[in-house]
Design an enzyme around this catalytic site. Structure first.
Site, PDB file in Angstrom:
ATOM      1  N   TRP A  58      -9.763   0.157  -5.443  1.00 47.54           N
ATOM      2  CA  TRP A  58      -9.144   1.608  -4.981  1.00 47.54           C
ATOM      3  C   TRP A  58      -7.907   1.587  -5.687  1.00 47.54           C
ATOM      4  CZ3 TRP A  58     -11.103   5.802  -3.861  1.00 47.54           C
ATOM      5  CH2 TRP A  58     -10.385   6.889  -3.312  1.00 47.54           C
ATOM      6  N   HIS A  63      -7.355  -5.848  -0.070  1.00 51.99           N
ATOM      7  CA  HIS A  63      -6.015  -4.934  -0.001  1.00 51.99           C
ATOM      8  C   HIS A  63      -5.424  -5.539   1.167  1.00 51.99           C
ATOM      9  CE1 HIS A  63      -4.046  -1.376  -0.467  1.00 51.99           C
ATOM     10  NE2 HIS A  63      -4.047  -1.095   0.804  1.00 51.99           N
ATOM     11  N   LYS A  66       4.103   2.101  -2.560  1.00 51.92           N
ATOM     12  CA  LYS A  66       4.804   3.287  -2.952  1.00 51.92           C
ATOM     13  C   LYS A  66       6.267   3.451  -2.736  1.00 51.92           C
ATOM     14  CE  LYS A  66       0.256   5.201  -1.955  1.00 51.92           C
ATOM     15  NZ  LYS A  66      -0.724   4.483  -2.784  1.00 51.92           N
ATOM     16  N   SER A 112       0.906  -1.100  -0.065  1.00 48.17           N
ATOM     17  CA  SER A 112       0.113  -0.030  -0.089  1.00 48.17           C
ATOM     18  C   SER A 112       0.810   1.061   0.019  1.00 48.17           C
ATOM     19  CB  SER A 112      -0.881  -0.005   1.160  1.00 48.17           C
ATOM     20  OG  SER A 112      -2.259   0.687   0.900  1.00 48.17           O
TER      21      SER A 112
HETATM   22  C1  GCU Z   1      -5.183   4.997   1.355  1.00 49.03           C
HETATM   23  C2  GCU Z   1      -4.934   5.578   0.518  1.00 49.03           C
HETATM   24  C3  GCU Z   1      -3.857   4.871  -0.674  1.00 49.03           C
HETATM   25  C4  GCU Z   1      -2.916   3.945   0.097  1.00 49.03           C
HETATM   26  C5  GCU Z   1      -3.630   3.015   1.380  1.00 49.03           C
HETATM   27  C6  GCU Z   1      -2.802   2.443   2.403  1.00 49.03           C
HETATM   28  O1  GCU Z   1      -6.359   4.109   1.199  1.00 49.03           O
HETATM   29  O2  GCU Z   1      -5.936   6.314  -0.370  1.00 49.03           O
HETATM   30  O3  GCU Z   1      -3.314   5.302  -1.540  1.00 49.03           O
HETATM   31  O4  GCU Z   1      -2.267   2.994  -0.575  1.00 49.03           O
HETATM   32  O5  GCU Z   1      -4.321   4.242   2.338  1.00 49.03           O
HETATM   33  O6  GCU Z   1      -1.487   2.880   2.356  1.00 49.03           O
HETATM   34  O7  GCU Z   1      -3.218   1.755   3.092  1.00 49.03           O
END
Ligand code: GCU
Length: 400
Positions: free
Chosen positions: A338, A388, A251, A247
């Site tokens: 998402w 997720h 990144k 998540s």
């Molecule tokens: C939120 C955010 C995402 C991210 C995620 C996470 O949903 O919008 O971009 O990847 O959190 O890190 O859990």
């Protein structure tokens, strides 16, 4: 993931877009060889990421390492567990990073490793009850695991399902992990208590300027400092360290892998927008949503591409290209719309021109594969059933 903000999750509404040509240099010439990529274009693309997405990571002094505990019989004798604090001389305001390392006791020679940050701290990753509970700032969480922005005893092991330590150690890998909030607490003002604030010596009214690093850059910097330490550990083979993240931390692992080519393999687990997902695709989270909710993650420039993705000189296939010729794994979850699973696949697919320069096969298919059907050679992709998260299925792919 349920989100209050509007986003498109209908493939028929995605619309047309054109990706920037990863091989075309700023001077208009087109790269045709691996050495031109390595010697010229790669640095350009990296700079574009610094200017427009994550910001530039400053040079920093070497961190001090202090071993705070070591246990040779961790996890029922399976591994040796060491906790090391990495800190910066002359910067007591920043407490440093508590790195937890598990090394399989059965290993006869230096082992490869996975390096990654956690959301909840070392005590949340480990089932060992003698791992100290983190006392750093934490984001509010469901249930009773965080109170007043501090972890409670109930948070012990809460992230263990994402870190199947026994399975990984039995396969002969070391695990190197730390809490991401040790580097910088994850909120808009978190930089004040993190490494960015300490290094910049900025005042409370600071506005971060275009091109300066954001929190993702800082967390990625932390991963590189963990690798610095790993390079000093004889029982780990520092030439075979994979950087992993889920998540926002996916990144982060991509950002780390792009800036630091010592990471031998780069893993993006459900990294989504600002990670592996193509930003020009109008599906799932958008640049506008992410930079509104989490402005501190990126360099300020990035927010300008809200509703103007086509103006951004990069898209995320260029981020994946920065990993070449190293292996990269991109993983999605079918229910994680998402994060735009198809967009995550497409960044891997569209990195192929750079892998071609090295004569390497990437994802090897033109269309996103079916669920639970991993594809790819040097660029691997899978989308598994479910939400997720990080599962054993994902880890199996990364270890194979
Ligand atoms: C939120 C955010 C995402 C991210 C995620 C996470 O949903 O919008 O971009 O990847 O959190 O890190 O859990």
């Amino acid at each position: 993931m349920a989100q209050a903000k509007r986003s498109n999750e209908d493939e028929s509404l995605v619309g047309e877009y054109t990706l920037p040509d990863v091989l075309k240099c700023g001077d208009g010439t087109v790269v045709t060889t691996a050495s031109e990529w390595t010697g010229k274009r790669r640095a350009e693309v990296l700079r574009l990421y610094e200017e427009h997405v994550y910001g530039k990571t400053p040079e920093t002094p070497k961190l001090d390492a202090t071993v705070t505990s070591e246990r040779k019989d961790a996890l029922g004798g399976l591994a040796t567990r060491r906790i090391v604090r990495l800190s910066m001389k002359g910067q007591p305001k920043w407490e440093g990073i508590d790195v937890m390392i598990y090394i399989p006791n059965a290993a006869k020679k230096p082992v490869p490793s996975f390096i990654g940050l956690s959301f909840g701290g070392n005590h949340a990753v480990s089932p060992d009850i003698d791992v100290p509970i983190s006392d750093r700032w934490m984001r509010p969480a469901q249930g009773d695991t965080v109170r007043n922005n501090r972890a409670t005893v109930r948070s012990r092991g809460k992230e263990a399902h994402r870190w199947p330590l026994e399975m990984i150690l039995e396969r002969g890998f070391a695990v190197v992990t730390a809490y991401y909030g040790d580097i910088e607490p994850d909120h808009t003002q978190g930089w004040k208590d993190g490494v960015r604030g300490v290094l910049a010596e900025k005042g409370a009214d600071t506005v971060w300027k275009d091109g300066e690093w954001g929190a993702i850059g800082a967390w990625a910097w932390g991963l590189s400092r963990m690798l610095d330490y790993v390079e000093t550990v004889d029982s780990i083979d520092a030439k075979h360290c994979s950087v992993i993240g889920h998540s926002r931390l996916g990144k982060t692992s991509l950002c780390a892998g792009a800036q630091d080519q010592r990471f031998a393999m780069v893993i993006s687990n459900c990294s989504g927008e600002g990670g592996a997902a193509i930003m020009r695709r109008n599906f799932g989270e958008t640049t506008k949503i992410i930079t509104t909710s989490f402005p501190h993650w990126f360099t300020p420039t990035y927010a300008r591409y809200s509703d103007h993705a086509a103006d951004c000189p990069v898209d995320q296939h260029m981020l994946i290209s920065l990993m070449a010729p190293r292996p990269v794994c991109i993983a999605s979850a079918a229910e994680d719309l998402w994060a735009d699973p198809k967009g995550e696949f497409l960044s891997g697919l569209n990195a192929q021109p750079v892998y071609d320069l090295f004569g390497l096969k990437g994802v090897g298919v033109k269309h996103q594969p079916m669920v639970n059907t991993p594809v790819g050679d040097v660029v691997r992709y899978h989308v598994r059933t479910g939400i997720h998260d990080v599962t054993d299925f994902d880890w199996q792919r990364y270890m194979d």
